[in-house]
Design a protein around this motif. Structure first.
Motif, short mmCIF file in Angstrom:
data_model
loop_
_atom_site.label_atom_id
_atom_site.label_comp_id
_atom_site.label_asym_id
_atom_site.label_seq_id
_atom_site.Cartn_x
_atom_site.Cartn_y
_atom_site.Cartn_z
N SER A 59 4.19 138.62 52.15
CA SER A 59 2.83 138.24 51.76
C SER A 59 2.80 136.92 51.01
O SER A 59 1.91 136.08 51.24
N ILE A 105 -2.83 136.63 62.13
CA ILE A 105 -2.17 137.59 61.25
C ILE A 105 -3.20 138.58 60.68
O ILE A 105 -2.95 139.79 60.59
N GLY A 106 -4.36 138.07 60.30
CA GLY A 106 -5.40 138.94 59.76
C GLY A 106 -5.89 139.96 60.77
O GLY A 106 -6.12 141.13 60.43
N GLU A 109 -3.47 142.71 60.89
CA GLU A 109 -3.66 143.61 59.75
C GLU A 109 -4.79 144.61 60.01
O GLU A 109 -4.65 145.80 59.73
N ARG A 112 -3.82 147.39 62.36
CA ARG A 112 -2.89 148.39 61.79
C ARG A 112 -3.51 149.20 60.66
O ARG A 112 -2.91 150.19 60.23
N THR A 113 -4.68 148.79 60.16
CA THR A 113 -5.28 149.43 58.99
C THR A 113 -6.49 150.27 59.40
O THR A 113 -7.31 149.81 60.20
N TRP A 118 -10.90 148.55 55.40
CA TRP A 118 -11.08 147.13 55.68
C TRP A 118 -11.78 146.39 54.55
O TRP A 118 -11.38 145.29 54.17
N MET A 121 -9.53 145.80 51.61
CA MET A 121 -8.50 144.82 51.95
C MET A 121 -9.11 143.40 51.96
O MET A 121 -8.45 142.43 51.54
N SER A 184 -3.40 140.43 51.24
CA SER A 184 -4.04 140.53 52.55
C SER A 184 -4.31 139.16 53.15
O SER A 184 -4.82 138.26 52.47
N ALA A 185 -4.02 139.02 54.42
CA ALA A 185 -4.29 137.76 55.12
C ALA A 185 -5.78 137.48 55.21
O ALA A 185 -6.21 136.33 55.09
#
Length: 213
Positions: A59, A105-106, A109, A112-113, A118, A121, A184-185
């Motif tokens: 990160s 990348i975001g 994330e 996967r979340t 959300w 994050m 977080s991205a």
């Protein structure tokens, strides 16, 4: 005396500018400003207590990869706008590369979340203060770049001010990473970028007033 004779007479005693003068001048102003920004961070917010271990994780380097690459691209644009022959900016498109990579990348994330997480994050713990802290830390760097421009010859003053603000904001975000615990991205993409855009806007607003020569 006609115009050509006047130009010849005025230019008779001018000395050629050494190669690399623009780059050296901007580098000095940038380093002085970055030092000032780091000292402000250390005395105001302090480094995160787990900085050593954080620097071993993905990160932290994700954040630094975004801010440093954006800062380098912005610095290239700033160096071009510091010259009078800045009608055609090269490599401007490079500014979009770190934004696109962090967006990718975001999105990963988010996939996967669980959707219920959300919002947390995205907002993290410091979304209200993050952009303003980045803007504040950009101040010393912007002043250093303005000092650099005083010995240069920008002609597109608003664009040069915006580029200096963008560079200052991106380098300030790099300094802010030493304090920020967010991982977080999408947080970085939103709130870091907002702080950088605020610095860019301030630079564009002040450029015509402070860079006039």
């Amino acid at each position: 005396m006609n115009t050509d004779d006047l130009i010849t007479q005025l230019a008779r005693d001018t000395q050629p500018v050494r190669a690399g003068t623009v780059g050296r001048r901007i580098a000095i102003g940038l380093m002085l400003g970055a030092l000032g920004s780091t000292l402000v961070l250390w005395s105001w917010l302090g480094p995160r207590p787990d900085l050593g271990s954080a620097m071993l994780g993905f990160s932290f380097w994700m954040k630094w990869g975004y801010t440093i690459s954006l800062a380098i691209a912005a610095l290239g644009v700033t160096a071009q706008l510091a010259r009078p022959d800045s009608a055609h900016l090269r490599w401007l498109w490079l500014l979009a590369v770190p934004v696109a990579l962090l967006t990718f990348i975001g999105l990963g994330e988010l996939i996967r979340t669980p959707s219920g997480e959300w919002l947390a994050m995205w907002l993290g713990h410091s979304w209200r203060t993050c952009p303003w802290r980045v803007l504040a830390l950009a101040g010393p760097i912007f002043v250093g770049l303005l000092w650099s421009f005083r010995q240069l010859a920008p002609t597109r003053l608003r664009a040069a001010g915006a580029a200096a603000g963008l560079t200052a904001g991106a380098f300030a975000a790099t300094v802010y990473c030493l304090h920020c615990p967010e991982v977080s991205a999408i947080f970085v993409l939103t709130w870091y970028s907002l702080g950088i855009l605020l610095a860019t806007s301030v630079g564009a607003l002040l450029g015509p007033r402070l860079l006039r020569w």
